[in-house]
Motif scaffolding. Structure first.
Motif, PDB file in Angstrom:
ATOM      1  N   ASP A 193       4.829  17.253 -10.497  1.00 54.16           N
ATOM      2  CA  ASP A 193       5.976  17.277 -11.405  1.00 54.16           C
ATOM      3  C   ASP A 193       6.668  18.641 -11.358  1.00 54.16           C
ATOM      4  OD1 ASP A 193       7.636  15.924 -13.331  1.00 54.16           O
ATOM      5  OD2 ASP A 193       6.701  17.165 -14.884  1.00 54.16           O
ATOM      6  N   GLU A 194       5.884  19.700 -11.295  1.00 53.58           N
ATOM      7  CA  GLU A 194       6.429  21.059 -11.187  1.00 53.58           C
ATOM      8  C   GLU A 194       7.222  21.218  -9.890  1.00 53.58           C
ATOM      9  OE1 GLU A 194       4.313  25.278 -10.257  1.00 53.58           O
ATOM     10  OE2 GLU A 194       3.434  24.150 -11.930  1.00 53.58           O
ATOM     11  N   THR A 236       0.862  -1.182   0.000  1.00 55.98           N
ATOM     12  CA  THR A 236       0.000   0.000   0.000  1.00 55.98           C
ATOM     13  C   THR A 236       0.900   1.233   0.000  1.00 55.98           C
ATOM     14  OG1 THR A 236      -0.100   0.118   2.403  1.00 55.98           O
ATOM     15  CG2 THR A 236      -1.796  -1.221   1.300  1.00 55.98           C
ATOM     16  N   ILE A 237       0.350   2.365  -0.343  1.00 47.47           N
ATOM     17  CA  ILE A 237       1.148   3.591  -0.415  1.00 47.47           C
ATOM     18  C   ILE A 237       1.867   3.874   0.905  1.00 47.47           C
ATOM     19  CG2 ILE A 237       0.953   6.101  -0.623  1.00 47.47           C
ATOM     20  CD1 ILE A 237      -0.876   5.611  -3.052  1.00 47.47           C
ATOM     21  N   PRO A 238       1.203   3.776   2.064  1.00 48.44           N
ATOM     22  CA  PRO A 238       1.938   4.035   3.318  1.00 48.44           C
ATOM     23  C   PRO A 238       3.083   3.058   3.598  1.00 48.44           C
ATOM     24  CG  PRO A 238      -0.421   4.189   3.703  1.00 48.44           C
ATOM     25  CD  PRO A 238      -0.230   3.614   2.320  1.00 48.44           C
ATOM     26  N   GLN A 239       3.099   1.915   2.926  1.00 53.24           N
ATOM     27  CA  GLN A 239       4.173   0.942   3.109  1.00 53.24           C
ATOM     28  C   GLN A 239       5.358   1.209   2.180  1.00 53.24           C
ATOM     29  OE1 GLN A 239       1.617  -2.475   2.288  1.00 53.24           O
ATOM     30  NE2 GLN A 239       2.008  -3.235   4.365  1.00 53.24           N
ATOM     31  N   LYS A 240       5.170   2.056   1.194  1.00 55.34           N
ATOM     32  CA  LYS A 240       6.222   2.317   0.208  1.00 55.34           C
ATOM     33  C   LYS A 240       7.136   3.442   0.679  1.00 55.34           C
ATOM     34  CE  LYS A 240       3.726   0.830  -3.886  1.00 55.34           C
ATOM     35  NZ  LYS A 240       3.393   1.194  -5.265  1.00 55.34           N
ATOM     36  N   ILE A 241       8.406   3.311   0.361  1.00 53.86           N
ATOM     37  CA  ILE A 241       9.378   4.363   0.672  1.00 53.86           C
ATOM     38  C   ILE A 241       9.292   5.453  -0.381  1.00 53.86           C
ATOM     39  CG2 ILE A 241      11.840   4.882   0.827  1.00 53.86           C
ATOM     40  CD1 ILE A 241      12.212   2.032   1.943  1.00 53.86           C
ATOM     41  N   ASN A 242       9.202   5.045  -1.642  1.00 59.12           N
ATOM     42  CA  ASN A 242       9.132   5.987  -2.754  1.00 59.12           C
ATOM     43  C   ASN A 242       7.857   5.752  -3.549  1.00 59.12           C
ATOM     44  OD1 ASN A 242      11.826   7.105  -2.366  1.00 59.12           O
ATOM     45  ND2 ASN A 242      12.525   5.084  -2.977  1.00 59.12           N
ATOM     46  N   LEU A 243       7.324   6.841  -4.108  1.00 63.39           N
ATOM     47  CA  LEU A 243       6.093   6.780  -4.886  1.00 63.39           C
ATOM     48  C   LEU A 243       6.342   7.283  -6.295  1.00 63.39           C
ATOM     49  CD1 LEU A 243       3.753   8.532  -2.273  1.00 63.39           C
ATOM     50  CD2 LEU A 243       4.151   6.074  -2.531  1.00 63.39           C
ATOM     51  N   THR A 244       5.571   6.778  -7.229  1.00 66.70           N
ATOM     52  CA  THR A 244       5.574   7.377  -8.554  1.00 66.70           C
ATOM     53  C   THR A 244       4.815   8.700  -8.454  1.00 66.70           C
ATOM     54  OG1 THR A 244       3.484   6.372  -9.225  1.00 66.70           O
ATOM     55  CG2 THR A 244       5.509   5.091  -9.665  1.00 66.70           C
ATOM     56  N   ILE A 245       4.939   9.527  -9.463  1.00 69.47           N
ATOM     57  CA  ILE A 245       4.209  10.797  -9.459  1.00 69.47           C
ATOM     58  C   ILE A 245       2.712  10.528  -9.400  1.00 69.47           C
ATOM     59  CG2 ILE A 245       3.695  12.874 -10.798  1.00 69.47           C
ATOM     60  CD1 ILE A 245       6.600  12.811 -11.782  1.00 69.47           C
ATOM     61  N   ARG A 246       2.250   9.536 -10.112  1.00 71.75           N
ATOM     62  CA  ARG A 246       0.820   9.194 -10.112  1.00 71.75           C
ATOM     63  C   ARG A 246       0.361   8.764  -8.718  1.00 71.75           C
ATOM     64  NH1 ARG A 246      -2.562   8.652 -14.079  1.00 71.75           N
ATOM     65  NH2 ARG A 246      -0.935   8.585 -15.633  1.00 71.75           N
ATOM     66  N   GLY A 285      17.856   7.153 -12.796  1.00 74.73           N
ATOM     67  CA  GLY A 285      18.082   7.400 -14.219  1.00 74.73           C
ATOM     68  C   GLY A 285      17.338   8.670 -14.597  1.00 74.73           C
ATOM     69  N   THR A 286      16.465   8.584 -15.580  1.00 68.05           N
ATOM     70  CA  THR A 286      15.680   9.748 -15.985  1.00 68.05           C
ATOM     71  C   THR A 286      14.308   9.776 -15.303  1.00 68.05           C
ATOM     72  OG1 THR A 286      14.819   8.549 -17.901  1.00 68.05           O
ATOM     73  CG2 THR A 286      16.801   9.876 -18.245  1.00 68.05           C
ATOM     74  N   LYS A 287      13.986   8.741 -14.554  1.00 66.73           N
ATOM     75  CA  LYS A 287      12.697   8.653 -13.867  1.00 66.73           C
ATOM     76  C   LYS A 287      12.758   9.416 -12.543  1.00 66.73           C
ATOM     77  CE  LYS A 287       9.503   5.145 -12.143  1.00 66.73           C
ATOM     78  NZ  LYS A 287       9.239   3.708 -12.067  1.00 66.73           N
TER      79      LYS A 287
END
Length: 67
Positions: free
Chosen positions: A32-33, A8-18, A47-49
């Protein structure tokens, strides 16, 4: 953890922008801004992500009153 289990999101260290947008109710373009701002404390480049460091993002949101 098997391939069918998802964190789940609270379990993740990093998130995608979405994921960060969904989590915070802030638009993808605005996040993104924010990530492009010099000295952004919650951006992680792979990398570029661009990923969002969840805990640093939460701290940023807690102290801001307007973005």
């Amino acid at each position: 953890m098997s391939g069918t289990e998802h964190l789940t999101i609270p379990q993740k260290i990093n998130l995608t922008i979405r994921e960060a947008a969904e989590y915070s109710n802030i638009g993808i373009n605005k996040i993104d801004e924010l990530l492009k701002e010099p000295g952004c404390s919650f951006v992680l480049y792979v990398g570029t992500k661009k990923l969002v460091k969840r805990e640093a993002f939460e701290k940023f949101l807690k102290k801001e009153i307007e973005i």
